[in-house]
Design an enzyme around this catalytic site. Structure first.
Site, PDB file in Angstrom:
ATOM      1  N   ARG A 193      -8.860  21.493  -0.673  1.00 26.25           N
ATOM      2  CA  ARG A 193      -9.534  20.657  -1.560  1.00 26.25           C
ATOM      3  C   ARG A 193      -9.734  19.037  -1.360  1.00 26.25           C
ATOM      4  O   ARG A 193      -9.882  18.432  -2.396  1.00 26.25           O
ATOM      5  CB  ARG A 193      -9.301  21.046  -3.129  1.00 26.25           C
ATOM      6  CG  ARG A 193      -9.174  22.464  -3.698  1.00 26.25           C
ATOM      7  CD  ARG A 193      -9.049  22.530  -4.892  1.00 26.25           C
ATOM      8  NE  ARG A 193      -9.235  24.076  -5.388  1.00 26.25           N
ATOM      9  CZ  ARG A 193      -8.137  24.775  -5.582  1.00 26.25           C
ATOM     10  NH1 ARG A 193      -7.248  24.335  -5.402  1.00 26.25           N
ATOM     11  NH2 ARG A 193      -8.435  26.143  -5.888  1.00 26.25           N
ATOM     12  N   LYS A 233     -21.985  11.194   3.273  1.00 21.02           N
ATOM     13  CA  LYS A 233     -22.646  12.623   3.211  1.00 21.02           C
ATOM     14  C   LYS A 233     -22.007  13.324   4.295  1.00 21.02           C
ATOM     15  O   LYS A 233     -21.794  12.820   5.463  1.00 21.02           O
ATOM     16  CB  LYS A 233     -24.096  12.245   3.567  1.00 21.02           C
ATOM     17  CG  LYS A 233     -24.903  12.170   2.394  1.00 21.02           C
ATOM     18  CD  LYS A 233     -26.556  12.223   2.686  1.00 21.02           C
ATOM     19  CE  LYS A 233     -27.354  11.823   1.751  1.00 21.02           C
ATOM     20  NZ  LYS A 233     -28.952  11.688   2.184  1.00 21.02           N
ATOM     21  N   GLU A 260     -33.148   5.625  13.727  1.00 24.97           N
ATOM     22  CA  GLU A 260     -32.793   5.172  12.363  1.00 24.97           C
ATOM     23  C   GLU A 260     -32.547   3.760  12.200  1.00 24.97           C
ATOM     24  O   GLU A 260     -32.667   3.246  11.214  1.00 24.97           O
ATOM     25  CB  GLU A 260     -31.137   5.795  12.321  1.00 24.97           C
ATOM     26  CG  GLU A 260     -31.210   7.449  12.553  1.00 24.97           C
ATOM     27  CD  GLU A 260     -31.503   8.038  10.984  1.00 24.97           C
ATOM     28  OE1 GLU A 260     -31.666   7.123   9.914  1.00 24.97           O
ATOM     29  OE2 GLU A 260     -31.380   9.378  10.937  1.00 24.97           O
ATOM     30  N   LYS A 289     -27.153  -0.142   4.086  1.00 25.43           N
ATOM     31  CA  LYS A 289     -26.765   1.018   3.504  1.00 25.43           C
ATOM     32  C   LYS A 289     -25.559   1.025   2.569  1.00 25.43           C
ATOM     33  O   LYS A 289     -25.443   1.682   1.441  1.00 25.43           O
ATOM     34  CB  LYS A 289     -25.916   2.123   4.815  1.00 25.43           C
ATOM     35  CG  LYS A 289     -25.847   3.390   4.263  1.00 25.43           C
ATOM     36  CD  LYS A 289     -26.003   4.601   5.132  1.00 25.43           C
ATOM     37  CE  LYS A 289     -26.107   5.826   4.583  1.00 25.43           C
ATOM     38  NZ  LYS A 289     -25.992   7.050   5.680  1.00 25.43           N
ATOM     39  N   GLU A 299     -27.312  10.135  -4.208  1.00 26.76           N
ATOM     40  CA  GLU A 299     -28.828  10.200  -4.257  1.00 26.76           C
ATOM     41  C   GLU A 299     -29.606  10.600  -5.394  1.00 26.76           C
ATOM     42  O   GLU A 299     -30.212  11.570  -5.165  1.00 26.76           O
ATOM     43  CB  GLU A 299     -28.941  11.196  -2.897  1.00 26.76           C
ATOM     44  CG  GLU A 299     -30.175  11.045  -2.436  1.00 26.76           C
ATOM     45  CD  GLU A 299     -30.358  11.841  -0.935  1.00 26.76           C
ATOM     46  OE1 GLU A 299     -29.766  11.317   0.085  1.00 26.76           O
ATOM     47  OE2 GLU A 299     -31.061  12.785  -1.053  1.00 26.76           O
ATOM     48  N   ARG A 330     -31.068   6.016  -3.032  1.00 30.08           N
ATOM     49  CA  ARG A 330     -30.474   6.431  -1.797  1.00 30.08           C
ATOM     50  C   ARG A 330     -31.724   7.124  -1.149  1.00 30.08           C
ATOM     51  O   ARG A 330     -31.432   7.495   0.186  1.00 30.08           O
ATOM     52  CB  ARG A 330     -29.221   7.228  -2.028  1.00 30.08           C
ATOM     53  CG  ARG A 330     -28.636   7.489  -0.651  1.00 30.08           C
ATOM     54  CD  ARG A 330     -27.257   7.869  -0.721  1.00 30.08           C
ATOM     55  NE  ARG A 330     -26.712   8.267   0.784  1.00 30.08           N
ATOM     56  CZ  ARG A 330     -25.380   8.581   0.864  1.00 30.08           C
ATOM     57  NH1 ARG A 330     -24.472   8.226  -0.161  1.00 30.08           N
ATOM     58  NH2 ARG A 330     -25.068   8.735   2.138  1.00 30.08           N
ATOM     59  N   ASN A 361     -33.912   8.782   3.277  1.00 31.03           N
ATOM     60  CA  ASN A 361     -34.581   9.626   3.796  1.00 31.03           C
ATOM     61  C   ASN A 361     -36.024   9.760   4.327  1.00 31.03           C
ATOM     62  O   ASN A 361     -36.574  10.541   4.724  1.00 31.03           O
ATOM     63  CB  ASN A 361     -34.565  10.697   2.602  1.00 31.03           C
ATOM     64  CG  ASN A 361     -33.199  11.226   2.386  1.00 31.03           C
ATOM     65  OD1 ASN A 361     -32.182  10.970   2.899  1.00 31.03           O
ATOM     66  ND2 ASN A 361     -33.007  11.766   1.176  1.00 31.03           N
ATOM     67  N   HIS A 368     -37.299  11.855   6.818  1.00 29.69           N
ATOM     68  CA  HIS A 368     -36.514  13.049   7.276  1.00 29.69           C
ATOM     69  C   HIS A 368     -37.105  14.365   6.920  1.00 29.69           C
ATOM     70  O   HIS A 368     -36.808  15.135   7.537  1.00 29.69           O
ATOM     71  CB  HIS A 368     -35.242  12.653   6.533  1.00 29.69           C
ATOM     72  CG  HIS A 368     -34.167  11.626   7.211  1.00 29.69           C
ATOM     73  ND1 HIS A 368     -34.859  10.488   7.588  1.00 29.69           N
ATOM     74  CD2 HIS A 368     -33.059  11.935   7.779  1.00 29.69           C
ATOM     75  CE1 HIS A 368     -33.549   9.755   8.141  1.00 29.69           C
ATOM     76  NE2 HIS A 368     -32.770  10.619   8.416  1.00 29.69           N
ATOM     77  N   HIS A 420     -36.819  16.824   9.499  1.00 32.06           N
ATOM     78  CA  HIS A 420     -35.954  17.949   9.531  1.00 32.06           C
ATOM     79  C   HIS A 420     -37.042  19.158  10.038  1.00 32.06           C
ATOM     80  O   HIS A 420     -36.586  20.201  10.529  1.00 32.06           O
ATOM     81  CB  HIS A 420     -35.407  18.152   8.195  1.00 32.06           C
ATOM     82  CG  HIS A 420     -34.243  17.150   7.943  1.00 32.06           C
ATOM     83  ND1 HIS A 420     -33.658  17.008   6.751  1.00 32.06           N
ATOM     84  CD2 HIS A 420     -33.556  16.413   8.857  1.00 32.06           C
ATOM     85  CE1 HIS A 420     -32.670  16.265   6.953  1.00 32.06           C
ATOM     86  NE2 HIS A 420     -32.622  15.602   7.936  1.00 32.06           N
ATOM     87  N   HIS A 447     -32.122  14.703  16.172  1.00 31.23           N
ATOM     88  CA  HIS A 447     -32.500  14.313  14.809  1.00 31.23           C
ATOM     89  C   HIS A 447     -33.401  12.984  14.749  1.00 31.23           C
ATOM     90  O   HIS A 447     -34.267  12.980  14.013  1.00 31.23           O
ATOM     91  CB  HIS A 447     -31.162  14.268  14.356  1.00 31.23           C
ATOM     92  CG  HIS A 447     -31.226  13.607  12.915  1.00 31.23           C
ATOM     93  ND1 HIS A 447     -31.894  14.243  11.872  1.00 31.23           N
ATOM     94  CD2 HIS A 447     -30.916  12.210  12.338  1.00 31.23           C
ATOM     95  CE1 HIS A 447     -31.884  13.723  10.616  1.00 31.23           C
ATOM     96  NE2 HIS A 447     -31.173  12.506  11.115  1.00 31.23           N
TER      97      HIS A 447
HETATM   98  N1  GLY Z   1     -29.067   9.611   6.096  1.00 29.88           N
HETATM   99  C1  GLY Z   1     -29.311   9.408   4.710  1.00 29.88           C
HETATM  100  C2  GLY Z   1     -28.085   9.041   3.911  1.00 29.88           C
HETATM  101  O1  GLY Z   1     -26.884   8.997   3.978  1.00 29.88           O
HETATM  102  O2  GLY Z   1     -28.254   8.868   2.622  1.00 29.88           O
END
Ligand code: GLY
Length: 349
Positions: A120, A142, A184, A219, A229, A233, A237, A240, A244, A256
């Site tokens: 956990r 993330k 990125e 960031k 998010e 946030r 993306n 993305h 994706h 990616h």
């Molecule tokens: N890679 C996008 C984020 O961390 O929100």
């Protein structure tokens, strides 16, 4: 040394300095001394850096164990995740111990998700060794693994205790992996930092640590306001959702970052072609992608891409939050019905 402190549900430092890996023990000490440290890495990074990091941990009185899996997105599976958990259990890792992610985005995501879920939750430290993981995936908590149905469909928000970025490790990166990270970096400029776009146009030579710092600081600001998010946030993306889809359609053969570049380009062209964004955005983006050896298009059809987007985790029922370009260095979040996607993607191909 450049230091960025992230204040989310947990507070931690991102340290950026050339040569940091060679004396990382000073910075690791408060988090690992006397504990068992489980290093998770891949077979491309481990031969370069595992021995050095292991020796420094041993100097700190750690028992060190390491799990190394094959490099690449194809390893980011529930099977590899299960193997990592089994390895941690076999080696008797307890809640007071620590996991260290040594590698790029796949390693960080997998080790981070194992850390979030094993017993956990145990502490983990990110040591990113690619540009993409330094500027993006190692920061913000993330963590995820892929499912056959789509990318990052299982995961957790779980913040690391520390992030150590040594830009010197970028010197051993193949050019295409460096380019992957540049996508990125370009993303940060496109979403909110026109000044960064100007720097990128001049070239990154001799400025990479400053650029990493700048991206991580963006960031940090976004994650501190919206860790989970629910709003801002989502801007991170940009490119993305389509990216994706390109990754999935290519069976993860296209990396990616390269896919994010393609996703940003398709979306930006679509908004320009439909008169919703100034042409300067498209021109700047396409020129930067070219300058950094990235692509601005792919061979997949709108049908293929939109069908792959159906499995995007950002979909909410019949809509998806698209990040749309609104100007140079400016983006917005736009709730978009799934049935509007075909026209949007088609207009940008
Ligand atoms: N890679 C996008 C984020 O961390 O929100």
């Amino acid at each position: 040394m450049k230091i960025v402190t992230v204040n989310a549900s947990a507070s931690y430092d991102v340290l950026i300095e050339n040569g940091l890996l060679q004396n990382c023990k000073d910075y690791l000490a408060p988090f690992v001394s006397g504990k068992t440290a489980a290093i998770v890495s891949d077979d491309r990074v481990a031969p370069l850096y595992l021995k050095g990091v292991k020796e420094q941990l041993e100097d700190l009185g750690c028992k060190v164990v390491s799990f190394v899996f094959p490099n690449g997105e194809k390893s980011k599976t529930i099977e590899t995740y299960g193997e990592i958990l089994g390895f941690l259990a076999q080696n008797g890792l307890t809640r007071r111990d620590v996991i260290i992610a040594l590698g790029g985005g796949v390693v960080g995501d997998m080790a981070g998700f194992a850390a979030a879920t094993y017993l956990r939750g145990v502490d983990y430290i990110q040591i990113p060794t690619t540009l993409l993981s330094m500027v993006d995936s190692s920061v913000g908590g993330k963590t995820a693994i892929d499912l056959p149905a789509g990318k990052n469909l299982v995961g957790a928000f779980y913040q690391p205790k520390l992030v150590l970025c040594d830009p010197q490790t970028l010197s051993t990166l193949p050019q295409e992996i460096f380019a992957d990270g540049m996508a990125e970096v370009i993303k940060y400029g496109m979403i909110c930092d026109e000044g960064l776009l100007s720097i990128l146009k001049e070239g990154v030579s001799g400025r990479i640590d400053e650029i990493i710092f700048r991206c991580v600081a963006i960031k940090r600001d976004i994650v501190s306001r919206d860790e989970r998010e629910t709003g801002e946030r989502k801007l991170l993306n940009f490119g993305h959702s389509i990216g994706h889809a390109v990754e999935k359609c290519s069976n993860f053969e296209i990396s990616h970052g390269r896919c994010v570049g393609i996703g940003m380009a398709i979306l930006t062209r679509s908004f320009v072609n439909r008169g919703l964004c100034e042409k300067a955005c498209e021109t700047a983006l396409e020129e930067l992608l070219k300058q950094y050896h990235l692509d601005d298009s792919c061979d997949f059809s709108a049908d293929q891409l939109v069908s792959a987007m159906g499995a995007d985790k950002k979909r909410m029922g019949k809509a998806i939050d698209l990040i749309i370009p609104t100007g140079l260095g400016k983006t917005a979040i736009e709730k978009t019905p799934m049935d509007a996607l075909y026209a949007i993607v088609f207009a940008g191909l």
